[in-house]
Design an enzyme around this catalytic site. Structure first.
Site, mmCIF file in Angstrom:
data_model
loop_
_atom_site.group_PDB
_atom_site.id
_atom_site.type_symbol
_atom_site.label_atom_id
_atom_site.label_comp_id
_atom_site.label_asym_id
_atom_site.label_seq_id
_atom_site.Cartn_x
_atom_site.Cartn_y
_atom_site.Cartn_z
ATOM 1 N N HIS A 175 0.836 -1.205 0.000
ATOM 2 C CA HIS A 175 0.000 0.000 0.000
ATOM 3 C C HIS A 175 0.867 1.251 0.000
ATOM 4 O O HIS A 175 1.924 1.297 0.637
ATOM 5 C CB HIS A 175 -0.890 0.029 1.244
ATOM 6 C CG HIS A 175 -2.116 -0.827 1.132
ATOM 7 N ND1 HIS A 175 -2.941 -0.812 0.021
ATOM 8 C CD2 HIS A 175 -2.684 -1.710 2.006
ATOM 9 C CE1 HIS A 175 -3.943 -1.642 0.219
ATOM 10 N NE2 HIS A 175 -3.819 -2.208 1.406
ATOM 11 N N CYS A 249 0.460 1.878 -5.796
ATOM 12 C CA CYS A 249 -0.481 2.720 -6.531
ATOM 13 C C CYS A 249 0.063 4.131 -6.705
ATOM 14 O O CYS A 249 0.831 4.625 -5.888
ATOM 15 C CB CYS A 249 -1.822 2.775 -5.806
ATOM 16 S SG CYS A 249 -2.658 1.184 -5.685
#
Length: 271
Positions: A175, A249
């Protein structure tokens, strides 16, 4: 003297309007507070909990490996004794691209196969990733499922890619925001920065080689044994090697694209 007559119907309508306005204000305040609590939970609490859990898992792995260190080193010495003797005088192997080091690659792969345990189970934490430049030290678990791996603050190993220290592509995901956000700052990594992967049997050191700032979330080329973007073919490699791939991301707080950092294996040493 004139008297103002206020009808009861007018009073009731005014009272209803005041009640509606008051109720609407209370609802807006309540919704605002709930949204604020949700933001605090996502941006602070999930990070706090995930980081604490990841730290505990790192400590647990270190204790587990420390308890079995004697057996591990015994197995490694036994493996070295069965080899041609090229590795007996040095704790690390230099992973270059010339023919003189190819035999050391193969010898290392054979030794690692002898000293490693069975493949990790799904969501099992089995390694520790350390990035000194980012002051990062987190567990590596098998798989990239959110509830079972990534949301715990762990880094996940892409199934189907290689294991650490093996020829091919050892690919990881993490993440960038919330849930521990271990890969939030991997965009700061520069060429030559080191990344270490510790397992029960060895410590592998990779050197950051290049970065792909943005690509499609479906760009499977970055995970191939010889990683190369299918969206931006100028980014990647052409020759087989020992690669590390870190993905997350981008931009921050979105999951629309992927940021990719690549490295090459430069050394290994037994634990």
């Amino acid at each position: 003297m004139r008297l103002h007559v206020v009808h009861h119907g007018i009073r009731r309508r005014r009272a209803r309007r005041r009640l509606v306005l008051w109720t609407g204000g209370e609802v807006l305040v309540t919704v605002g507070v709930l949204l604020l609590l949700l933001v605090v939970h996502q941006l602070w609490w999930t990070n706090r909990e995930a980081r604490a859990g990841a730290e505990r898992k790192v400590e647990a792995l270190e204790r587990e490996w420390g308890a079995g260190a004697a057996d591990i080193h015994s197995g490694i010495r036994s493996g070295d004794g069965d080899s041609d003797g090229d590795d007996s005088g040095d704790d690390s192997d230099d992973y270059g691209d010339n023919d003189g080091t190819r035999d050391s690659h193969e010898a290392h792969d054979d030794r690692d196969a002898r000293t490693s345990s069975s493949p990790p189970r799904w969501s099992q934490a089995y390694a520790i990733l350390t990035i000194p430049r980012l002051h990062l030290r987190v567990p590596v678990a098998e798989g990239i499922g959110k509830p079972s791996v990534l949301d715990k603050g762990y880094v996940g190993h892409y199934p189907g890619t290689q294991q650490p220290g093996r020829a091919g592509n050892f690919a990881l995901a993490g993440h960038r925001n919330t849930q521990g956000e271990p890969f939030r700052y991997i965009n700061r990594l520069a060429r030559g920065d080191t990344v270490q992967v510790e397992t029960k049997s060895a410590v592998y050191t990779y050197a950051v080689d290049r970065t792909l700032p943005q690509t499609s979330a479906r760009d499977a080329g970055v995970l191939r044994p010889v990683p190369r973007s299918t969206v931006r073919p100028s980014y990647g490699y052409r020759d087989p090697g020992y690669y590390l791939t870190l993905t997350t991301c981008t931009p921050e707080y979105t999951s629309r694209y992927r940021l990719v950092v690549w490295g090459r294996l430069v050394s290994m040493r037994p634990r």
